[in-house]
Write a protein that holds these residues in place. Sequence first.
Motif, PDB file in Angstrom:
ATOM      1  N   THR A   8       0.863  -1.173   0.000  1.00  0.00           N
ATOM      2  CA  THR A   8       0.000   0.000   0.000  1.00  0.00           C
ATOM      3  C   THR A   8       0.895   1.217   0.000  1.00  0.00           C
ATOM      4  N   ALA A   9       0.735   2.062  -1.018  1.00  0.00           N
ATOM      5  CA  ALA A   9       1.550   3.274  -1.159  1.00  0.00           C
ATOM      6  C   ALA A   9       0.626   4.477  -1.046  1.00  0.00           C
ATOM      7  N   LYS A  10       0.849   5.300  -0.027  1.00  0.00           N
ATOM      8  CA  LYS A  10       0.035   6.494   0.184  1.00  0.00           C
ATOM      9  C   LYS A  10       0.783   7.718  -0.342  1.00  0.00           C
ATOM     10  N   VAL A  11       0.114   8.415  -1.251  1.00  0.00           N
ATOM     11  CA  VAL A  11       0.687   9.614  -1.876  1.00  0.00           C
ATOM     12  C   VAL A  11       0.028  10.832  -1.241  1.00  0.00           C
ATOM     13  N   THR A  12       0.827  11.847  -0.910  1.00  0.00           N
ATOM     14  CA  THR A  12       0.296  13.078  -0.338  1.00  0.00           C
ATOM     15  C   THR A  12       0.814  14.280  -1.113  1.00  0.00           C
ATOM     16  N   GLY A  13       0.034  15.339  -1.087  1.00  0.00           N
ATOM     17  CA  GLY A  13       0.443  16.579  -1.731  1.00  0.00           C
ATOM     18  C   GLY A  13      -0.145  16.733  -3.122  1.00  0.00           C
ATOM     19  N   GLU A  14       0.504  17.565  -3.927  1.00  0.00           N
ATOM     20  CA  GLU A  14       0.038  17.852  -5.279  1.00  0.00           C
ATOM     21  C   GLU A  14       0.732  16.944  -6.292  1.00  0.00           C
ATOM     22  N   VAL A  15      -0.048  16.366  -7.182  1.00  0.00           N
ATOM     23  CA  VAL A  15       0.499  15.553  -8.264  1.00  0.00           C
ATOM     24  C   VAL A  15       0.342  16.378  -9.540  1.00  0.00           C
ATOM     25  N   ASP A  16       1.380  17.181  -9.806  1.00  0.00           N
ATOM     26  CA  ASP A  16       1.375  18.039 -10.992  1.00  0.00           C
ATOM     27  C   ASP A  16       2.680  17.816 -11.757  1.00  0.00           C
ATOM     28  N   HIS A  17       2.895  18.599 -12.790  1.00  0.00           N
ATOM     29  CA  HIS A  17       4.081  18.376 -13.622  1.00  0.00           C
ATOM     30  C   HIS A  17       5.389  18.580 -12.858  1.00  0.00           C
ATOM     31  N   HIS A  18       5.354  19.351 -11.783  1.00  0.00           N
ATOM     32  CA  HIS A  18       6.568  19.552 -10.981  1.00  0.00           C
ATOM     33  C   HIS A  18       6.915  18.321 -10.156  1.00  0.00           C
ATOM     34  N   ALA A  34       5.561  15.052 -10.675  1.00  0.00           N
ATOM     35  CA  ALA A  34       5.301  13.762 -11.322  1.00  0.00           C
ATOM     36  C   ALA A  34       6.558  12.915 -11.522  1.00  0.00           C
ATOM     37  N   LYS A  35       7.629  13.518 -12.007  1.00  0.00           N
ATOM     38  CA  LYS A  35       8.847  12.745 -12.282  1.00  0.00           C
ATOM     39  C   LYS A  35       9.400  12.111 -11.005  1.00  0.00           C
ATOM     40  N   GLU A  36       9.461  12.900  -9.946  1.00  0.00           N
ATOM     41  CA  GLU A  36       9.956  12.400  -8.658  1.00  0.00           C
ATOM     42  C   GLU A  36       9.031  11.308  -8.114  1.00  0.00           C
ATOM     43  N   LEU A  37       7.725  11.517  -8.245  1.00  0.00           N
ATOM     44  CA  LEU A  37       6.754  10.537  -7.754  1.00  0.00           C
ATOM     45  C   LEU A  37       6.874   9.222  -8.512  1.00  0.00           C
ATOM     46  N   MET A  38       6.999   9.288  -9.836  1.00  0.00           N
ATOM     47  CA  MET A  38       7.157   8.065 -10.631  1.00  0.00           C
ATOM     48  C   MET A  38       8.412   7.302 -10.222  1.00  0.00           C
ATOM     49  N   MET A  98      -4.475  17.240  -8.546  1.00  0.00           N
ATOM     50  CA  MET A  98      -3.886  16.403  -9.583  1.00  0.00           C
ATOM     51  C   MET A  98      -4.197  17.015 -10.944  1.00  0.00           C
ATOM     52  N   ASP A  99      -3.171  17.092 -11.805  1.00  0.00           N
ATOM     53  CA  ASP A  99      -3.408  17.505 -13.183  1.00  0.00           C
ATOM     54  C   ASP A  99      -3.138  16.300 -14.080  1.00  0.00           C
ATOM     55  N   SER A 100      -3.020  16.530 -15.372  1.00  0.00           N
ATOM     56  CA  SER A 100      -2.845  15.417 -16.306  1.00  0.00           C
ATOM     57  C   SER A 100      -1.558  14.633 -16.073  1.00  0.00           C
ATOM     58  N   SER A 101      -0.611  15.208 -15.388  1.00  0.00           N
ATOM     59  CA  SER A 101       0.612  14.481 -15.044  1.00  0.00           C
ATOM     60  C   SER A 101       0.309  13.302 -14.137  1.00  0.00           C
ATOM     61  N   GLY A 102      -0.733  13.431 -13.342  1.00  0.00           N
ATOM     62  CA  GLY A 102      -1.155  12.337 -12.473  1.00  0.00           C
ATOM     63  C   GLY A 102      -1.618  11.127 -13.262  1.00  0.00           C
ATOM     64  N   ILE A 103      -2.202  11.374 -14.424  1.00  0.00           N
ATOM     65  CA  ILE A 103      -2.617  10.276 -15.304  1.00  0.00           C
ATOM     66  C   ILE A 103      -1.388   9.460 -15.697  1.00  0.00           C
ATOM     67  N   ALA A 104      -0.326  10.147 -16.082  1.00  0.00           N
ATOM     68  CA  ALA A 104       0.913   9.467 -16.475  1.00  0.00           C
ATOM     69  C   ALA A 104       1.490   8.660 -15.323  1.00  0.00           C
ATOM     70  N   VAL A 105       1.462   9.217 -14.121  1.00  0.00           N
ATOM     71  CA  VAL A 105       1.977   8.512 -12.942  1.00  0.00           C
ATOM     72  C   VAL A 105       1.190   7.221 -12.723  1.00  0.00           C
ATOM     73  N   VAL A 106      -0.132   7.327 -12.751  1.00  0.00           N
ATOM     74  CA  VAL A 106      -0.982   6.158 -12.506  1.00  0.00           C
ATOM     75  C   VAL A 106      -0.801   5.119 -13.606  1.00  0.00           C
ATOM     76  N   LEU A 107      -0.764   5.542 -14.852  1.00  0.00           N
ATOM     77  CA  LEU A 107      -0.624   4.577 -15.953  1.00  0.00           C
ATOM     78  C   LEU A 107       0.743   3.913 -15.967  1.00  0.00           C
ATOM     79  N   ARG A 108       1.783   4.650 -15.641  1.00  0.00           N
ATOM     80  CA  ARG A 108       3.114   4.035 -15.569  1.00  0.00           C
ATOM     81  C   ARG A 108       3.176   3.024 -14.427  1.00  0.00           C
ATOM     82  N   THR A 109       2.548   3.354 -13.312  1.00  0.00           N
ATOM     83  CA  THR A 109       2.504   2.434 -12.181  1.00  0.00           C
ATOM     84  C   THR A 109       1.722   1.179 -12.557  1.00  0.00           C
ATOM     85  N   TRP A 110       0.593   1.356 -13.241  1.00  0.00           N
ATOM     86  CA  TRP A 110      -0.222   0.229 -13.703  1.00  0.00           C
ATOM     87  C   TRP A 110       0.589  -0.667 -14.641  1.00  0.00           C
TER      88      TRP A 110
END
Length: 102
Positions: free
Chosen positions: A13-23, A25-29, A54-66
């Motif tokens: 279980t991975a809990k993410v906090t804060g803003e998931v934006d283009h700034h 996203a790379k670090e989060l991924m 969350m902006d569209s960068s969050g979509i990329a994070v989720v899809l890469r994780t998937w």
Amino acid sequence: MPVSCLETGQTLTAKVTGEVDHHAAKELMAELGRKIDAALPTRLELDLSGVSFMDSSGIAVVLRTWKRMRQLEGDLTLRGVPAQASKVLKAAGVDKLIPFAE
């Protein structure tokens, strides 16, 4: 971007906090990738209840994780998705690929 993880058997279980934006996203991924590679779970629950934006960068994070979980022949579930993030993800059709749970 803070990611806290809890391993229970083969479930991570991975809990993410804060803003998931283009700034962030790379670090989060990268952080999620490291956590997944260390645990090699068969199931990942991505808890987004602490996400404030969350902006569209969050979509990329989720899809890469998937995609990474599919490579491991594992499953991904999104948990605690806030309303704003849910709108972003559902607008992109992410809910058709990945189950949302409360």
